[in-house]
Every structure is written in structure tokens, then in C-alpha cells.
Design a protein around this motif. Structure first.
Motif, PDB file in Angstrom:
ATOM      1  N   ASP A  35      -2.658   0.803   7.608  1.00 30.28           N
ATOM      2  CA  ASP A  35      -3.745   1.723   7.961  1.00 30.28           C
ATOM      3  C   ASP A  35      -5.064   1.030   7.652  1.00 30.28           C
ATOM      4  OD1 ASP A  35      -5.685   4.023   7.862  1.00 30.28           O
ATOM      5  OD2 ASP A  35      -3.833   5.152   8.218  1.00 30.28           O
TER       6      ASP A  35
ATOM      7  N   THR B  88      -6.711   6.361   3.101  1.00 23.80           N
ATOM      8  CA  THR B  88      -5.425   6.821   3.617  1.00 23.80           C
ATOM      9  C   THR B  88      -4.292   5.957   3.100  1.00 23.80           C
ATOM     10  OG1 THR B  88      -6.562   7.564   5.630  1.00 23.80           O
ATOM     11  CG2 THR B  88      -4.163   7.445   5.704  1.00 23.80           C
ATOM     12  N   ARG B  89      -4.513   4.641   3.042  1.00 20.57           N
ATOM     13  CA  ARG B  89      -3.483   3.748   2.485  1.00 20.57           C
ATOM     14  C   ARG B  89      -3.145   4.173   1.062  1.00 20.57           C
ATOM     15  NH1 ARG B  89      -6.732  -0.472   4.507  1.00 20.57           N
ATOM     16  NH2 ARG B  89      -7.244  -1.182   2.395  1.00 20.57           N
TER      17      ARG B  89
ATOM     18  N   CYS C 225       2.878   3.590   9.730  1.00 20.22           N
ATOM     19  CA  CYS C 225       1.769   2.909  10.405  1.00 20.22           C
ATOM     20  C   CYS C 225       0.826   3.871  11.121  1.00 20.22           C
ATOM     21  CB  CYS C 225       2.347   1.906  11.414  1.00 20.22           C
ATOM     22  SG  CYS C 225       1.112   0.914  12.272  1.00 20.22           S
ATOM     23  N   ASP C 226      -0.474   3.637  10.947  1.00 23.98           N
ATOM     24  CA  ASP C 226      -1.500   4.368  11.683  1.00 23.98           C
ATOM     25  C   ASP C 226      -1.494   3.904  13.149  1.00 23.98           C
ATOM     26  OD1 ASP C 226      -3.692   6.004  12.201  1.00 23.98           O
ATOM     27  OD2 ASP C 226      -5.130   4.453  11.646  1.00 23.98           O
ATOM     28  N   TRP C 227      -2.030   4.742  14.036  1.00 22.51           N
ATOM     29  CA  TRP C 227      -2.106   4.382  15.454  1.00 22.51           C
ATOM     30  C   TRP C 227      -3.414   3.641  15.749  1.00 22.51           C
ATOM     31  CZ3 TRP C 227       0.923   7.017  19.673  1.00 22.51           C
ATOM     32  CH2 TRP C 227       0.575   6.537  20.931  1.00 22.51           C
TER      33      TRP C 227
ATOM     34  N   MET D  93      -6.339   1.466  14.985  1.00 17.75           N
ATOM     35  CA  MET D  93      -6.815   0.450  14.054  1.00 17.75           C
ATOM     36  C   MET D  93      -7.497  -0.672  14.831  1.00 17.75           C
ATOM     37  SD  MET D  93      -3.569   0.051  11.451  1.00 17.75           S
ATOM     38  CE  MET D  93      -2.445  -0.355  12.801  1.00 17.75           C
TER      39      MET D  93
ATOM     40  N   SER E 280      -3.688  -2.278  17.269  1.00 15.67           N
ATOM     41  CA  SER E 280      -3.377  -0.871  17.008  1.00 15.67           C
ATOM     42  C   SER E 280      -1.918  -0.704  16.605  1.00 15.67           C
ATOM     43  CB  SER E 280      -3.640  -0.033  18.267  1.00 15.67           C
ATOM     44  OG  SER E 280      -2.704  -0.354  19.275  1.00 15.67           O
TER      45      SER E 280
ATOM     46  N   THR F 122      -0.535   9.499  12.243  1.00 18.43           N
ATOM     47  CA  THR F 122      -1.759   9.495  13.028  1.00 18.43           C
ATOM     48  C   THR F 122      -2.269  10.894  13.310  1.00 18.43           C
ATOM     49  OG1 THR F 122      -2.680   8.817  15.170  1.00 18.43           O
ATOM     50  CG2 THR F 122      -0.355   9.386  15.125  1.00 18.43           C
ATOM     51  N   SER F 123      -3.535  10.994  13.651  1.00 18.03           N
ATOM     52  CA  SER F 123      -4.132  12.270  14.060  1.00 18.03           C
ATOM     53  C   SER F 123      -3.930  12.526  15.551  1.00 18.03           C
ATOM     54  CB  SER F 123      -5.632  12.276  13.748  1.00 18.03           C
ATOM     55  OG  SER F 123      -6.272  11.181  14.389  1.00 18.03           O
TER      56      SER F 123
ATOM     57  N   LYS G 105      -1.572  13.522  10.896  1.00 23.43           N
ATOM     58  CA  LYS G 105      -2.616  13.740   9.899  1.00 23.43           C
ATOM     59  C   LYS G 105      -3.330  15.061  10.199  1.00 23.43           C
ATOM     60  CE  LYS G 105      -3.635   8.776   9.472  1.00 23.43           C
ATOM     61  NZ  LYS G 105      -4.691   7.749   9.690  1.00 23.43           N
TER      62      LYS G 105
END
Length: 286
Positions: free
Chosen positions: A10, A15-16, A55-57, A59, A63, A88-89, A110
Motif C-alpha cells: 500500500d 494504511t500499511r 494489496c491496495d489497488w 498506487m 497499481s 481497496t476503496s 476500505k
């Protein structure tokens, strides 16, 4: 309990840190590593073996969806088949389906709380045998005592997918045509399985099916085929259509729940098929 290695990706340090804290609160002995973007994570996935990726989307550099696509296409990478959970949001179904197309394992939207995230971690480590069922049972008992009873079955029975937050009664109401509670049967096909199932809700966009837990159950985001049959004689309507599983939810929040709802988003309906499906909905609604 075996020691698992988890990679958190992330670009936001806050958030991490939240994700690390959530995992460590439940599993203090686990090895948790972090990467601030997909590019750094790419290098880490090429050097070491992990048991789970969170994993975040969105980034910079690379990504989450780009990282996922690269990983699933790397035939020689030891992490090619690692469980990959997108955090992810971006909760719209279009993003869920896009992630499914690229091989995502699961989805956390999120904002999330510690229990939601740790439950996902537990779920996939149990599947890999890193956490035994005996250890899981003890963990649930401990959590139940801390919470004062109730809710411990969420690890295995919480609703997965349908990130809009709707309950089962309205989970298929986001298409152009609203869902209807119908009475009818369908055939669910995936892999080598061909299962007769009951329909709970149906629209021209999605269906919610009722499955027994003693059946072979599809996985989140798995591609399936659903066959419908309604009416009799000249008025009989048949349709077979493809879709993706975007929701799994146990009817009862118990580890021995007997019924699971499976929400399936149709992916290949043309105008003719949608008209046929509308007629099937009408016949099943009577």
C-alpha cells in the motif's frame, strides 16, 4: 501453528501500519513485510515465497491490478498462485469483476476493521493448512470469550463480495431491473460439478442461489455457468449463461451452517438472452 509470511502492499504508510497492526494483533509471530507500491512488491515477490498478499489497488509506479496481472502470468514465479487479497476503496462491481478476470482471490473494501482483515487472513491460511482446524476452533473460542459470546463464526461465514453493503434480501437490486424473489430451480456448473440448486433472487443482471454446504461450493470470483428452465409446453423457456461469483454468505452464522447463498453476476447476456431471462423471471414469479 506454522509461521506464515505475509506481504502488505500500500502506498499510504498509515494504511500499511493499520494492516500490519491488524495481522500482528491476531498473529504476533507471523512474518509481515511491507512494500509502498507495486514495483517494490514485484521485486520482493521475485525473491521470496509468501503465503498471502494483501494489496491496495490504486498506487503510483505500479497499481495493485497491474501487480496481480504480472504475478499470475509469471509461470516461473514461486508466488504465482499465492492467495491475493485486494484491499481497496474501489468497491463497485465493475472493479470486482475486473479483479476477478485477473485472478484475484478475494476482496476487502476500505474502510475495514481489524476483525474483517484478520478474518480474511485466517480464512486463507486455514485453506493452506498453515492454521489447523483445531487451532482455528481454539482461536474462535478465545475470541468468543473476549467478545462476550456470539459472532465467532464470522471467519468462515461472513458475507464475501457484494461490497456495496447490501444484505441478501437486496443484494441483486443494482441492475437496470430490480431483483425479484422467485421460486424456481437452476443448474450450477463449474469445473466438473453440475449441481441442482434453488433460486432465491433473480434479475437480468444477477442471481442469488441457495447451495447446501455438503455440496462442492464455488470459490469467490470463480467463473460458472447457470442454467435456467421455466414454464411448460410451448411456453417453456430455457437459458444457459455464464457469470462470476461475487458473493458468498452463510444463511446462519454458525460453523455448521447448512445453507450458503451464492451471488452470481452474469457476464455474457446479449439482448436476446436478457429478453429470455425476463420471461423466465416472469414465469417463476407467478
Amino acid at each position: 501453528m506454522k509461521i506464515a509470511r505475509i506481504l502488505i502492499v500500500d502506498d499510504a504508510k498509515f494504511t500499511r501500519d493499520l494492516m500490519v497492526k491488524a495481522v500482528k494483533a491476531e498473529y504476533p509471530k507471523f512474518e509481515v513485510e511491507v512494500a509502498q507500491d507495486g514495483r517494490k512488491a514485484q521485486g520482493m515477490l521475485g525473491r521470496a515465497r509468501y503465503d498471502l498478499v494483501l494489496c491496495d489497488w490504486e498506487m503510483p509506479e505500479m497499481s495493485g491490478i497491474e501487480l496481480l496481472t504480472w504475478l499470475r502470468e509469471e509461470e516461473d514465479n514461486r508466488n504465482r498462485d499465492v492467495p491475493f487479497v485486494m484491499v481497496t476503496s474501489l468497491g463497485d462491481k465493475e472493479y470486482v469483476l475486473e479483479a476477478a478476470e485477473h485472478g484475484v482471490t478475494d476482496y476487502v473494501t476500505k474502510p475495514f476493521n481489524n476483525e474483517q482483515l484478520s478474518s480474511k487472513v485466517t480464512k486463507y491460511l486455514v485453506k493452506q493448512g498453515i492454521i489447523s482446524k483445531t487451532e482455528l476452533a481454539e482461536q474462535l473460542k478465545k475470541r468468543d470469550r473476549m467478545l462476550g459470546g456470539g459472532g465467532t463464526a464470522n471467519v468462515l461465514t461472513q458475507k464475501q463480495g457484494m461490497p456495496s453493503g447490501s444484505g441478501v434480501h437486496s443484494s441483486v437490486s443494482h441492475g437496470i431491473h430490480p431483483a425479484k424473489r422467485v421460486r424456481g430451480k437452476a443448474m450450477l456448473l463449474f469445473g466438473t460439478e453440475k449441481l441442482p440448486v434453488m433460486i432465491r433472487e433473480l434479475s437480468t443482471q444477477e442471481v442469488v442461489l441457495m447451495l447446501r454446504t455438503d455440496m462442492s461450493l464455488p470459490a469467490m470470483f470463480q467463473k460458472v455457468t447457470v442454467g435456467f428452465l421455466a414454464g411448460q409446453g410451448d411456453n417453456q423457456q430455457r437459458l444457459s449463461t455464464k457469470g462470476s461469483v461475487i458473493m458468498l454468505q452463510a444463511l446462519e452464522k454458525r460453523l455448521d451452517a447448512e445453507v450458503v447463498y451464492a451471488g452470481i453476476r452474469f457476464t455474457d447476456l446479449d439482448d436476446k438472452s436478457q429478453k429470455t431471462l425476463s420471461r423466465i423471471i416472469g414465469l417463476m414469479s407467478h
